[in-house]
Design a protein around this motif. Sequence first.
Motif, short mmCIF file in Angstrom:
data_model
loop_
_atom_site.label_atom_id
_atom_site.label_comp_id
_atom_site.label_asym_id
_atom_site.label_seq_id
_atom_site.Cartn_x
_atom_site.Cartn_y
_atom_site.Cartn_z
N GLY A 1 -6.68 8.85 2.54
CA GLY A 1 -7.50 7.56 2.81
C GLY A 1 -9.06 8.10 3.29
N ASN B 1 -5.88 3.46 4.45
CA ASN B 1 -6.61 2.32 3.54
C ASN B 1 -8.02 2.06 3.69
OD1 ASN B 1 -4.05 1.80 2.02
ND2 ASN B 1 -3.17 0.59 3.61
N THR C 1 -5.86 -3.00 -4.90
CA THR C 1 -5.42 -1.58 -4.98
C THR C 1 -6.42 -0.64 -5.74
OG1 THR C 1 -4.17 -2.05 -6.97
CG2 THR C 1 -2.97 -2.19 -4.91
N ASP C 2 -6.20 0.56 -5.52
CA ASP C 2 -6.86 1.49 -6.39
C ASP C 2 -7.08 1.22 -7.59
OD1 ASP C 2 -7.27 3.07 -3.80
OD2 ASP C 2 -5.33 3.82 -4.25
N HIS D 1 -10.51 1.16 1.00
CA HIS D 1 -10.46 -0.39 0.37
C HIS D 1 -11.66 -1.14 0.89
CE1 HIS D 1 -6.07 -0.82 -0.71
NE2 HIS D 1 -6.45 0.57 -0.97
N ALA E 1 0.95 -1.06 0.08
CA ALA E 1 -0.16 0.02 -0.13
C ALA E 1 1.01 1.41 -0.15
CB ALA E 1 -0.81 0.17 1.18
N THR F 1 -1.77 3.61 9.21
CA THR F 1 -1.90 2.93 7.92
C THR F 1 -3.38 2.45 7.86
OG1 THR F 1 -1.08 0.96 8.96
CG2 THR F 1 0.62 2.29 8.05
N SER G 1 0.58 4.09 2.73
CA SER G 1 0.66 3.48 4.04
C SER G 1 2.16 3.38 4.19
CB SER G 1 -0.18 2.39 4.35
OG SER G 1 -1.59 2.53 4.37
#
Length: 235
Positions: free
Chosen positions: A206, A79, A108-109, A82, A51, A75, A54
Amino acid sequence: MTFSTSFWQGFRALVPVWLGTVPFALAYAVTARGAGLSVWETCLMSLTTFAGASQFAAAGMFGAHAGGLSIVLTTFLLNARHMLYGLSLAQQMPLTPLQRLTAAQFLTDEAYGVAVVNGARQPGSLNFAFLLGAELSLYLSWNVSTLLGALAGSVLPPPEQLGVGVVFPLAFLGLLVPLISDRLGLLVALVAGLGAWGLSRVLPGGLVILAAGVGGALLGAVLMTRREQRAGAQP
């Protein structure tokens, strides 16, 4: 379509995005090494966390000797978006418990965006094989680049000097445009985009994506429900 065919389609779909991920993975590795992490520790974070934002944050906090709980919470917040991705994918394709765990680990994005767009363009094509191929494509490039950056050290320039910061916004804009098919979709996209821009002034990335995503989804649901109600009320 066989598993291998769908897998390699997903893998190839993410190859153009390497242009943006490779420099940032190199920069992460340099940052981590500068924070005191060994080559092995730098690579281990990419292998297990995977990530980008992060990892940058964690590397900086390691260098500042922050506590373990602070690093974990930071972190997690970066995230949090997600969770939305996972809920969306779970509704669009069947997944076994093992597939859910695997997809969540490598999500992931970029992989989410490409998978959703592919499913919209080709109904029925969104499956675990395509998603896994897209995820592992980025995983491979990220980890190879991390290793190279960890070994190369500080001789590499920061990614902002290379101008690669525009790659991700342009890539996601290219994924978004084909999905906008009417004025309602355009309105929701504009409101979510402006909301994200405003929130980015006061919140970490995030949380911005999470808030804009939830807000955009709720707005779209309300507007779509009203449109369907008006259509049903017409004679």
